[in-house]
Scaffold this active site. Structure first.
Site, PDB file in Angstrom:
ATOM      1  N   LYS A   1      -0.081  -8.437  12.388  1.00 15.34           N
ATOM      2  CA  LYS A   1      -1.079  -7.643  11.816  1.00 15.34           C
ATOM      3  C   LYS A   1      -2.243  -7.785  12.694  1.00 15.34           C
ATOM      4  O   LYS A   1      -2.699  -8.960  12.575  1.00 15.34           O
ATOM      5  CB  LYS A   1      -1.152  -7.654  10.375  1.00 15.34           C
ATOM      6  CG  LYS A   1      -2.354  -6.535   9.857  1.00 15.34           C
ATOM      7  CD  LYS A   1      -2.381  -6.435   8.349  1.00 15.34           C
ATOM      8  CE  LYS A   1      -3.105  -5.318   7.722  1.00 15.34           C
ATOM      9  NZ  LYS A   1      -3.068  -5.168   6.288  1.00 15.34           N
TER      10      LYS A   1
ATOM     11  N   THR B   1       1.495  -4.801   4.144  1.00  9.71           N
ATOM     12  CA  THR B   1       1.476  -4.969   5.441  1.00  9.71           C
ATOM     13  C   THR B   1       0.963  -6.466   5.825  1.00  9.71           C
ATOM     14  O   THR B   1       1.171  -7.075   6.767  1.00  9.71           O
ATOM     15  CB  THR B   1       0.587  -3.808   6.055  1.00  9.71           C
ATOM     16  OG1 THR B   1      -0.807  -4.044   5.434  1.00  9.71           O
ATOM     17  CG2 THR B   1       1.085  -2.347   6.022  1.00  9.71           C
ATOM     18  N   ASP B   2       0.084  -7.019   4.578  1.00  4.49           N
ATOM     19  CA  ASP B   2      -0.184  -8.422   4.802  1.00  4.49           C
ATOM     20  C   ASP B   2       0.651  -9.407   5.325  1.00  4.49           C
ATOM     21  O   ASP B   2       0.318 -10.401   6.381  1.00  4.49           O
ATOM     22  CB  ASP B   2      -1.000  -8.893   3.646  1.00  4.49           C
ATOM     23  CG  ASP B   2      -2.308  -7.997   3.184  1.00  4.49           C
ATOM     24  OD1 ASP B   2      -2.653  -7.128   4.121  1.00  4.49           O
ATOM     25  OD2 ASP B   2      -3.026  -8.314   2.194  1.00  4.49           O
TER      26      ASP B   2
ATOM     27  N   GLU C   1      -3.065 -30.577  27.027  1.00  4.81           N
ATOM     28  CA  GLU C   1      -4.066 -31.433  27.618  1.00  4.81           C
ATOM     29  C   GLU C   1      -3.680 -32.713  27.284  1.00  4.81           C
ATOM     30  O   GLU C   1      -3.670 -33.627  28.028  1.00  4.81           O
ATOM     31  CB  GLU C   1      -5.181 -31.185  26.576  1.00  4.81           C
ATOM     32  CG  GLU C   1      -6.753 -30.808  27.592  1.00  4.81           C
ATOM     33  CD  GLU C   1      -7.564 -30.300  26.665  1.00  4.81           C
ATOM     34  OE1 GLU C   1      -8.453 -31.216  25.914  1.00  4.81           O
ATOM     35  OE2 GLU C   1      -8.083 -29.110  26.498  1.00  4.81           O
TER      36      GLU C   1
ATOM     37  N   SER D   1       1.770  -7.861  -1.138  1.00  3.88           N
ATOM     38  CA  SER D   1       2.615  -8.877  -0.129  1.00  3.88           C
ATOM     39  C   SER D   1       1.907 -10.154   0.012  1.00  3.88           C
ATOM     40  O   SER D   1       2.577 -11.369   0.333  1.00  3.88           O
ATOM     41  CB  SER D   1       2.903  -8.498   1.108  1.00  3.88           C
ATOM     42  OG  SER D   1       1.809  -8.181   1.731  1.00  3.88           O
ATOM     43  N   GLN D   2       0.710 -10.306  -0.582  1.00  2.74           N
ATOM     44  CA  GLN D   2       0.116 -11.775  -0.568  1.00  2.74           C
ATOM     45  C   GLN D   2       0.519 -12.505  -1.493  1.00  2.74           C
ATOM     46  O   GLN D   2       0.615 -13.778  -1.527  1.00  2.74           O
ATOM     47  CB  GLN D   2      -1.415 -11.660  -0.478  1.00  2.74           C
ATOM     48  CG  GLN D   2      -2.080 -11.145  -1.749  1.00  2.74           C
ATOM     49  CD  GLN D   2      -2.399  -9.389  -1.671  1.00  2.74           C
ATOM     50  OE1 GLN D   2      -1.658  -9.017  -0.895  1.00  2.74           O
ATOM     51  NE2 GLN D   2      -3.523  -9.254  -2.199  1.00  2.74           N
TER      52      GLN D   2
ATOM     53  N   TYR E   1      -8.149   0.607  -3.791  1.00  2.00           N
ATOM     54  CA  TYR E   1      -6.728   1.219  -4.457  1.00  2.00           C
ATOM     55  C   TYR E   1      -6.116  -0.038  -4.841  1.00  2.00           C
ATOM     56  O   TYR E   1      -6.599  -0.842  -4.653  1.00  2.00           O
ATOM     57  CB  TYR E   1      -5.975   2.111  -3.422  1.00  2.00           C
ATOM     58  CG  TYR E   1      -5.371   1.136  -2.150  1.00  2.00           C
ATOM     59  CD1 TYR E   1      -6.290   1.097  -1.026  1.00  2.00           C
ATOM     60  CD2 TYR E   1      -4.335   0.682  -2.201  1.00  2.00           C
ATOM     61  CE1 TYR E   1      -5.870   0.091  -0.121  1.00  2.00           C
ATOM     62  CE2 TYR E   1      -3.711  -0.283  -1.168  1.00  2.00           C
ATOM     63  CZ  TYR E   1      -4.555  -0.412  -0.335  1.00  2.00           C
ATOM     64  OH  TYR E   1      -4.315  -1.372   0.722  1.00  2.00           O
TER      65      TYR E   1
ATOM     66  N   THR F   1       0.801  -1.277   0.084  1.00  2.00           N
ATOM     67  CA  THR F   1      -0.026   0.160  -0.028  1.00  2.00           C
ATOM     68  C   THR F   1       0.876   1.329   0.053  1.00  2.00           C
ATOM     69  O   THR F   1       0.278   2.219  -0.565  1.00  2.00           O
ATOM     70  CB  THR F   1      -0.787   0.098   1.051  1.00  2.00           C
ATOM     71  OG1 THR F   1      -1.696  -1.226   1.059  1.00  2.00           O
ATOM     72  CG2 THR F   1      -1.768   1.194   1.197  1.00  2.00           C
TER      73      THR F   1
END
Ligand code: GLU
Length: 350
Positions: free
Chosen positions: A188, A115-116, A309, A82-83, A49, A36
């Protein structure tokens, strides 16, 4: 006469080194990857965007006076959302940073990133770049064309942080919204707000104020200069996937993963890293085929320890690492060994 002589000596001792220090700027390399911070929208107030549009030179030009903070060198590594990050880009970033530092061509690195998956690139570099010099990732939540874009201030902070001597030896850091976050815990934690990043377990490392880094905590995990992972000759990384656990998970997904020939699977378990009988049966089968599993948790905070557990020692536990960070550590662990005890040791230390 004597006084004039002493004054001249004083000036030489105090002023000359001060002048040298005052003009000697850090050499900061900005590696731009997209996101971004490089995005543009049709109007200044629009929420949608396109990320990864403008170049590193345009990003630098958006911060007036940034050249006064440091001597800058921008490299466009890629320009993507970034994905769409790939192991190839991670290895390329690693090679560029290692060669800049090893040849003393840069004092610090700033990576502009979507940022992802910023936390994943940060953690990968935190485990693999064997240098003390600062590496700082930043990005933005609003595109460059926004009414109050957050990218320029984030970049100013990132360059200031990467130039500061206190940032050395602290491992890879993320700076967003004035907050300095360590790669070991950063995530994030909001999909759209400008205050989108946090360290849910340990809190921020510190803050940036007036271009100065204020640190308040230390990083206790092993990283960067004392990392034992050697990937400089790797052209690919082991395939590790994440299997999410939820109410009556059918086991279909984990079965498909096991049959596909992956090398490792991280379980994003419910609660303290738990999974149901269908998962347990598939994991038993996968373990027999040589696949290594790590138990992590889909819960945001607290991590998974051995006091589970139904503790099964052949499946290491992740500690506070989120499933997406545990995946990266398991990928790197599998470049060294597929022994469960050794994998657990690495999870305990990193
Ligand atoms: N999804 C894009 C990315 O991660 C844009 C999100 C952002 O950078 O904030 O690159």
């Amino acid at each position: 006469m004597k006084r004039a002589y002493l004054t001249a000596i004083f000036i030489l001792i105090i002023a000359v080194p001060y002048k040298i220090l005052a003009t000697e700027k850090s050499r900061i390399t900005i590696l731009a990857t997209g996101g971004t911070i490089a995005g543009t929208a049709e109007s200044a107030s629009q929420a949608s965007y396109i990320p990864g549009v403008i170049s590193i030179d345009e990003i630098i030009a958006s911060v007036p006076g940034l050249n006064n903070v440091a001597e800058l060198n921008g490299i466009q590594v890629c320009n993507i959302s970034s994905q769409n990050i790939t192991p190839h880009i991670w290895l390329k970033l690693h090679t560029i940073i290692d060669s800049l530092f090893s040849n003393n061509l840069s004092d610090g690195i700033v990576i502009t990133h979507g940022t992802d998956t910023m936390e994943e690139t940060a953690y990968f570099l935190n485990l693999t770049v064997k240098h003390k010099r600062p590496i700082v990732l930043t990005g933005s939540m609003r595109p460059s064309s926004s009414l109050s874009a957050d990218g320029p201030f984030n970049l100013f902070n990132a360059v200031s942080l990467a130039s500061s001597t206190e940032a050395s030896g602290k491992g890879v850091m993320v700076i967003m919204n004035d907050i300095i976050l360590s790669a070991d815990d950063v995530t994030k934690s909001h999909t759209v707000n400008t205050n989108a990043f946090s360290c849910p377990n340990f809190g921020p490392l510190g803050y940036m104020r007036d271009g100065k880094a204020l640190f308040y905590r230390k990083v206790e995990t092993k990283h960067t200069f004392n990392s034992e992972f050697n990937i400089s000759k790797n052209t690919k990384l082991p395939q590790v996937e994440i299997a999410y656990s939820y109410a009556f998970s059918s086991g279909l997904l984990i079965k498909a993963l096991i049959n596909s020939g992956v090398e490792g699977i991280v379980i994003a378990g419910v609660g303290h890293g738990n999974y149901n009988r269908e998962y347990a049966a598939e994991m038993e089968r996968g373990y027999g085929k040589g696949i290594r599993f790590v138990r992590s948790a889909r819960v945001f905070r607290g991590g998974v320890d051995k006091a589970a557990e139904e503790y099964e020692p052949k499946h290491p536990v992740s500690g506070i690492k989120s499933p997406q960070k545990a995946r990266i550590l398991l990928m790197l662990a599998l470049t060294k060994s597929n022994d469960s005890n050794e994998i657990q040791r690495l999870f305990d230390q990193y």
